[in-house]
Design a protein around this motif. Structure first.
Motif, PDB file in Angstrom:
ATOM      1  N   ARG A 147       0.843  -1.189   0.000  1.00 31.42           N
ATOM      2  CA  ARG A 147       0.000   0.000   0.000  1.00 31.42           C
ATOM      3  C   ARG A 147       0.880   1.241   0.000  1.00 31.42           C
ATOM      4  NH1 ARG A 147      -0.426  -1.715   5.594  1.00 31.42           N
ATOM      5  NH2 ARG A 147       0.273  -0.059   7.019  1.00 31.42           N
ATOM      6  N   PRO A 148       0.351   2.386  -0.429  1.00 35.49           N
ATOM      7  CA  PRO A 148       1.176   3.601  -0.484  1.00 35.49           C
ATOM      8  C   PRO A 148       1.650   4.029   0.905  1.00 35.49           C
ATOM      9  CG  PRO A 148      -0.834   3.873  -1.777  1.00 35.49           C
ATOM     10  CD  PRO A 148      -1.005   2.611  -0.974  1.00 35.49           C
TER      11      PRO A 148
ATOM     12  N   TYR B 255       2.369   7.325   2.207  1.00 32.31           N
ATOM     13  CA  TYR B 255       2.220   8.741   1.836  1.00 32.31           C
ATOM     14  C   TYR B 255       2.255   9.651   3.070  1.00 32.31           C
ATOM     15  CZ  TYR B 255       0.624  12.765  -0.852  1.00 32.31           C
ATOM     16  OH  TYR B 255       0.548  14.006  -1.455  1.00 32.31           O
TER      17      TYR B 255
ATOM     18  N   ASP C 154       0.038   6.106   7.307  1.00 29.03           N
ATOM     19  CA  ASP C 154       0.179   4.977   6.380  1.00 29.03           C
ATOM     20  C   ASP C 154       1.293   4.014   6.784  1.00 29.03           C
ATOM     21  OD1 ASP C 154      -1.789   6.117   4.735  1.00 29.03           O
ATOM     22  OD2 ASP C 154      -0.305   7.327   3.671  1.00 29.03           O
TER      23      ASP C 154
ATOM     24  N   LYS D  33       4.836  -1.525  -5.812  1.00 28.86           N
ATOM     25  CA  LYS D  33       3.592  -1.233  -6.528  1.00 28.86           C
ATOM     26  C   LYS D  33       3.140   0.212  -6.346  1.00 28.86           C
ATOM     27  CE  LYS D  33       3.232  -5.474  -7.894  1.00 28.86           C
ATOM     28  NZ  LYS D  33       3.513  -5.799  -9.328  1.00 28.86           N
ATOM     29  N   HIS D  34       3.802   0.925  -5.428  1.00 28.21           N
ATOM     30  CA  HIS D  34       3.400   2.298  -5.137  1.00 28.21           C
ATOM     31  C   HIS D  34       4.639   3.174  -4.945  1.00 28.21           C
ATOM     32  CE1 HIS D  34      -0.666   0.716  -4.403  1.00 28.21           C
ATOM     33  NE2 HIS D  34      -0.065  -0.243  -3.719  1.00 28.21           N
TER      34      HIS D  34
ATOM     35  N   THR E 252       5.601   7.160  -3.650  1.00 31.71           N
ATOM     36  CA  THR E 252       5.357   8.546  -3.242  1.00 31.71           C
ATOM     37  C   THR E 252       6.564   9.338  -3.702  1.00 31.71           C
ATOM     38  OG1 THR E 252       4.079   7.858  -1.309  1.00 31.71           O
ATOM     39  CG2 THR E 252       4.914  10.108  -1.329  1.00 31.71           C
TER      40      THR E 252
ATOM     41  N   ALA F  62       3.236   0.799 -11.423  1.00 30.75           N
ATOM     42  CA  ALA F  62       3.036   1.297 -10.059  1.00 30.75           C
ATOM     43  C   ALA F  62       2.188   2.572 -10.056  1.00 30.75           C
ATOM     44  CB  ALA F  62       4.380   1.579  -9.400  1.00 30.75           C
ATOM     45  N   THR F  63       1.484   2.801  -8.965  1.00 32.46           N
ATOM     46  CA  THR F  63       0.815   4.080  -8.777  1.00 32.46           C
ATOM     47  C   THR F  63       1.858   5.101  -8.344  1.00 32.46           C
ATOM     48  OG1 THR F  63       0.305   3.633  -6.444  1.00 32.46           O
ATOM     49  CG2 THR F  63      -1.321   2.939  -8.083  1.00 32.46           C
TER      50      THR F  63
ATOM     51  N   LYS G 136       2.406   9.112  -6.938  1.00 32.75           N
ATOM     52  CA  LYS G 136       1.771  10.307  -6.392  1.00 32.75           C
ATOM     53  C   LYS G 136       2.825  11.184  -5.711  1.00 32.75           C
ATOM     54  CE  LYS G 136      -1.920  11.846  -3.245  1.00 32.75           C
ATOM     55  NZ  LYS G 136      -2.964  11.406  -2.270  1.00 32.75           N
TER      56      LYS G 136
END
Length: 344
Positions: A167-168, A170, A174, A235-236, A238, A301-302, A304
């Motif tokens: 999970r992110p 951020y 988290d 997968k994430h 920041t 990957a996401t 942000k």
């Protein structure tokens, strides 16, 4: 025998006798070149491609050789091929290693003051980071390191990113329940304050740790993320482009004992070339901050970027925990923190 022939034979004889002396002098001059070894933990670059930190070290070495007419040769050893990562700081202090491009905060166990080089959220932008060198905080850090047997040759700062598998990562909330590699004692303390478990290892060991599940998330520079292919596992992301709570001081440093033995001309070449390399380091770091978003996005990957509100949350947590703990360690640490806060 004619006079001309006599002179010719004598000239030839003198030339033959002198030739070995000239060759010896030439060989002697070649042997007289001083060889310095520059070690770092990062992957070897391929010309203008690859890790900019290795490129920077090689450019530095090449230009120093030019400035000293070959009297000073610097050999670059990437990938911790000369010496293990965590041994380099102590080796430079003892004069057993000449130079290293070194993440300063890695030495916090041996020299607590070095933690200022990766104090969470104390530096939040490149503009702030680049002002340190000529500011009181930078000058004081130079004095402290000189007292420990080290000199700064080139100042290099890099923004960080947080890459995670499940999970992110951020905001502080988290981090709860994650196993995080922070990159320094102080960043680990920040993650613990946010509810994470931590593990201490250099960036060149992150891939295996994430691959085996020992690590859920890592915070490190864009260049290291790319060089060590963290996008294959995370997968994430920041992104720290523009702002982040993780800014690492990774200078080229040199053993003061070795530096002090060099002729003044060679010392001047090292110092001047080192300063001239700094814009290359800045450009390389910023370019990788942009490139990493593309690298991770292409891997699925996401991505942000951290915003100002997110940075403020991390800073508030750091101020009440990590900064306080650091200042309480010694009067010198408290002094450095105060000088660093003045730059915000």
């Amino acid at each position: 025998m004619s006079f001309e022939k006599t002179i010719g034979r004598r000239t030839l004889l003198r030339s033959a006798i002198a030739a070995p002396a000239i060759l010896t002098l030439g060989l002697g001059a070649a042997r007289a070149a001083t060889v310095l070894k520059l070690s770092h933990q990062f992957p070897s670059a391929n010309g203008d491609q690859g890790d900019f930190r290795d490129q920077m070290c090689r450019r530095f070495a090449k230009e120093v050789a030019v400035r000293t007419d070959g009297a000073l040769e610097i050999q670059v050893y990437p990938g911790s091929s000369l010496m293990k990562t965590n041994s380099q700081f102590g080796a430079m202090r003892k004069g057993a290693l000449d130079m290293s491009l070194w993440p300063l905060a890695y030495a916090s166990g041996e020299a607590p003051e070095t933690s200022i080089g990766l104090m969470p959220a104390l530096v939040g932008s490149y503009e702030q980071a680049l002002a340190w060198k000529s500011a009181p905080v930078g000058r004081r850090l130079v004095e402290l390191m000189a007292a420990k047997g080290l000199i700064f040759v080139s100042w290099v700062w890099q923004s960080g990113n947080a890459a995670s598998r499940s999970r992110p990562l951020y905001l502080p909330e988290d981090a709860k329940g994650l196993k995080v590699r922070g990159g320094s004692r102080e960043v680990d303390l920040l993650m613990k304050a946010a509810g994470a478990a931590t593990l201490n290892l250099p960036s060149n060991e992150v891939y295996v740790a994430m691959q085996t599940g020992a690590c859920d998330a890592t915070i490190t520079s864009s260049t290291s993320m790319i060089s060590f292919h963290v996008e294959e596992l995370a997968k994430h992301l920041t992104s720290g482009r523009g702002r982040f709570y993780w800014f690492m001081l990774e200078p080229i440093m040199m053993s003061k004992a070795i530096f002090d033995k060099l002729p003044s001309q060679q010392q001047e070449a090292i110092v001047s070339v080192g300063a001239e390399m700094e814009p290359f380091g800045e450009q390389g770091a910023k370019a990788d901050d942009i490139a990493i978003e593309t690298v991770f996005a292409k891997a699925g990957a996401t991505v942000k970027p951290l915003d100002d509100a997110g940075l403020s949350k991390w800073r508030d947590l750091a101020r009440g925990t990590v900064w306080k703990e650091f200042a309480d360690r010694s009067s010198t640490c408290a002094e450095l923190l105060k000088l660093g806060e003045a730059m915000m």
